[in-house]
Design a protein around this motif. Structure first.
Motif, PDB file in Angstrom:
ATOM      1  N   ARG A   1     -18.795 -16.366 -22.228  1.00 26.19           N
ATOM      2  CA  ARG A   1     -17.416 -16.821 -22.024  1.00 26.19           C
ATOM      3  C   ARG A   1     -16.594 -15.769 -21.302  1.00 26.19           C
ATOM      4  N   ILE A   2     -16.758 -14.515 -21.703  1.00 25.32           N
ATOM      5  CA  ILE A   2     -15.986 -13.426 -21.105  1.00 25.32           C
ATOM      6  C   ILE A   2     -16.381 -13.226 -19.643  1.00 25.32           C
ATOM      7  N   VAL A   3     -17.697 -13.192 -19.380  1.00 24.84           N
ATOM      8  CA  VAL A   3     -18.171 -12.984 -18.009  1.00 24.84           C
ATOM      9  C   VAL A   3     -17.699 -14.117 -17.099  1.00 24.84           C
ATOM     10  N   THR A   4     -17.832 -15.362 -17.578  1.00 21.64           N
ATOM     11  CA  THR A   4     -17.402 -16.512 -16.778  1.00 21.64           C
ATOM     12  C   THR A   4     -15.900 -16.462 -16.517  1.00 21.64           C
ATOM     13  N   ALA A   5     -15.126 -16.116 -17.550  1.00 18.29           N
ATOM     14  CA  ALA A   5     -13.671 -16.040 -17.390  1.00 18.29           C
ATOM     15  C   ALA A   5     -13.282 -14.973 -16.377  1.00 18.29           C
TER      16      ALA A   5
ATOM     17  N   LEU B   1     -21.847 -26.105 -16.040  1.00 19.46           N
ATOM     18  CA  LEU B   1     -21.566 -25.329 -14.826  1.00 19.46           C
ATOM     19  C   LEU B   1     -20.882 -23.998 -15.111  1.00 19.46           C
ATOM     20  N   LEU B   2     -20.081 -23.937 -16.173  1.00 16.88           N
ATOM     21  CA  LEU B   2     -19.347 -22.719 -16.508  1.00 16.88           C
ATOM     22  C   LEU B   2     -19.897 -22.184 -17.825  1.00 16.88           C
ATOM     23  N   PRO B   3     -20.865 -21.276 -17.771  1.00 21.90           N
ATOM     24  CA  PRO B   3     -21.518 -20.798 -18.997  1.00 21.90           C
ATOM     25  C   PRO B   3     -20.513 -20.317 -20.048  1.00 21.90           C
ATOM     26  N   GLY B   4     -20.670 -20.834 -21.258  1.00 22.05           N
ATOM     27  CA  GLY B   4     -19.772 -20.470 -22.347  1.00 22.05           C
ATOM     28  C   GLY B   4     -18.507 -21.288 -22.402  1.00 22.05           C
ATOM     29  N   HIS B   5     -18.217 -22.045 -21.341  1.00 21.69           N
ATOM     30  CA  HIS B   5     -16.991 -22.838 -21.272  1.00 21.69           C
ATOM     31  C   HIS B   5     -17.253 -24.326 -21.090  1.00 21.69           C
ATOM     32  N   GLY B   6     -18.500 -24.703 -20.854  1.00 24.27           N
ATOM     33  CA  GLY B   6     -18.801 -26.106 -20.594  1.00 24.27           C
ATOM     34  C   GLY B   6     -18.743 -26.410 -19.117  1.00 24.27           C
ATOM     35  N   GLY B   7     -18.015 -27.471 -18.765  1.00 20.23           N
ATOM     36  CA  GLY B   7     -17.929 -27.877 -17.368  1.00 20.23           C
ATOM     37  C   GLY B   7     -16.533 -27.715 -16.807  1.00 20.23           C
ATOM     38  N   VAL B   8     -16.394 -28.065 -15.539  1.00 23.03           N
ATOM     39  CA  VAL B   8     -15.096 -27.949 -14.876  1.00 23.03           C
ATOM     40  C   VAL B   8     -14.080 -28.893 -15.524  1.00 23.03           C
ATOM     41  N   LEU B   9     -14.500 -30.119 -15.806  1.00 24.34           N
ATOM     42  CA  LEU B   9     -13.582 -31.072 -16.439  1.00 24.34           C
ATOM     43  C   LEU B   9     -13.067 -30.562 -17.777  1.00 24.34           C
TER      44      LEU B   9
ATOM     45  N   LYS C   1     -21.342 -33.215 -25.467  1.00 28.02           N
ATOM     46  CA  LYS C   1     -20.443 -32.203 -26.037  1.00 28.02           C
ATOM     47  C   LYS C   1     -19.552 -31.604 -24.958  1.00 28.02           C
ATOM     48  N   ASP C   2     -20.133 -31.331 -23.785  1.00 29.86           N
ATOM     49  CA  ASP C   2     -19.402 -30.761 -22.652  1.00 29.86           C
ATOM     50  C   ASP C   2     -19.594 -31.658 -21.436  1.00 29.86           C
TER      51      ASP C   2
END
Length: 280
Positions: A5-9, A250-258, A245-246
């Motif tokens: 989550r941190i890296v993706t953010a 596409l966004l590791p730790g965050h789910g998808g763009v939507l 669930k997501d």
């Protein structure tokens, strides 16, 4: 998971911040175009359209955005378009929430596909035009959505008793919604103070105040906060209907763009529609 989550953010911020701060609005338009195209792919998959057709859905959204840009709609789109978008979200969102996760799949697949892609196209155009209006304006709308979400989360955790939509998103409560509204109102009046004392370019809140005084600021903030909740709930019900669930990974730790932009989708078009009305 936390590391992901941190890296993706950090990566997203490293891309978003320079695009937002650039003097030319085109880098922001290009970055958000990529995200909206990815969201189009996700929407198609959540609604039973897979494989090459899902990829084609993302391409179709991007092509429609490019066509709008070629018409000069980034700088100034027809006001009627924002009013139509507001109507789509208010009426369509209400209908979708009333149908719930069990009713959503009974709508024709083509209609669900078209509604979602249209909403994504409209959201991108509103985002791009908001950035063309000015950095302070687009930031004021983005922060409204983020503050509404954060305040609702913590308010719901602290005070949540009455479920908002238990069959769609069991964690959300009416107390969370009220906390989100309170947070946005604090943000709005704080931003007005900064606009005035730092002599910033007009934000959403300054434009509302100039058009209709304090009442316009309050009403506009409440309506936009409510619609951010609608955007979140609509995406949640579509995921529940699809058993996902997501929206994607596409966004590791965050789910998808939507999953990250759902609350933004109705807010930007409705903000521009509201400004068109108060200027009329």
């Amino acid at each position: 998971m936390l590391k992901q989550r941190i890296v993706t953010a950090v990566v997203l911020l490293a891309l978003l911040v320079p695009a937002l701060l650039a003097d030319d609005p085109l880098p922001f338009a290009a970055l958000t175009l990529l995200l909206i195209a990815a969201a189009g792919w996700e929407w198609a998959r959540l609604n039973g359209v897979g494989g090459a057709l899902a990829l084609a859905s993302g391409v179709a959204v991007a092509a429609a955005c490019g066509a709008a840009a070629s018409l000069g709609w980034i700088e100034r789109a027809p006001t009627a378009l924002w009013l139509l978008g507001a109507l789509l979200w208010i009426v369509g969102g209400t209908f979708a929430l009333r149908a719930g996760p069990t009713g959503w799949p009974h709508l024709p697949r083509g209609l669900r596909w078209a509604l979602g892609l249209s909403a994504l196209w409209l959201a991108w155009l509103a985002l791009a035009q908001s950035r063309a209006v000015g950095l302070n304006f687009v930031l004021s709308v983005l922060c409204l959505v983020w503050v509404a979400d954060v305040a609702a989360y913590f308010g719901g955790r602290a005070f949540g008793r009455r479920k908002l939509a238990p069959t769609i998103s069991p964690g959300k409560s009416w107390e969370g919604v009220y906390s989100g509204v309170a947070g946005v109102l604090l943000l709005a009046f704080g931003w007005l103070w900064l606009d005035r004392h730092l002599q910033l370019a007009p934000s959403l809140y300054t434009r509302l105040q100039d058009a209709g005084g304090v009442a316009a600021v309050v009403v506009g903030s409440v309506v936009l906060t409510a619609m951010s909740v609608v955007g979140d709930l609509v995406e949640s019900l579509v995921k529940r209907a699809a058993g996902a669930k997501d929206s994607s990974g596409l966004l590791p730790g965050h789910g998808g763009v939507l999953d990250r932009v759902d609350a933004l989708l109705p807010v930007f078009p409705i903000a521009l529609a509201g400004l068109g009305l108060v200027r009329a």
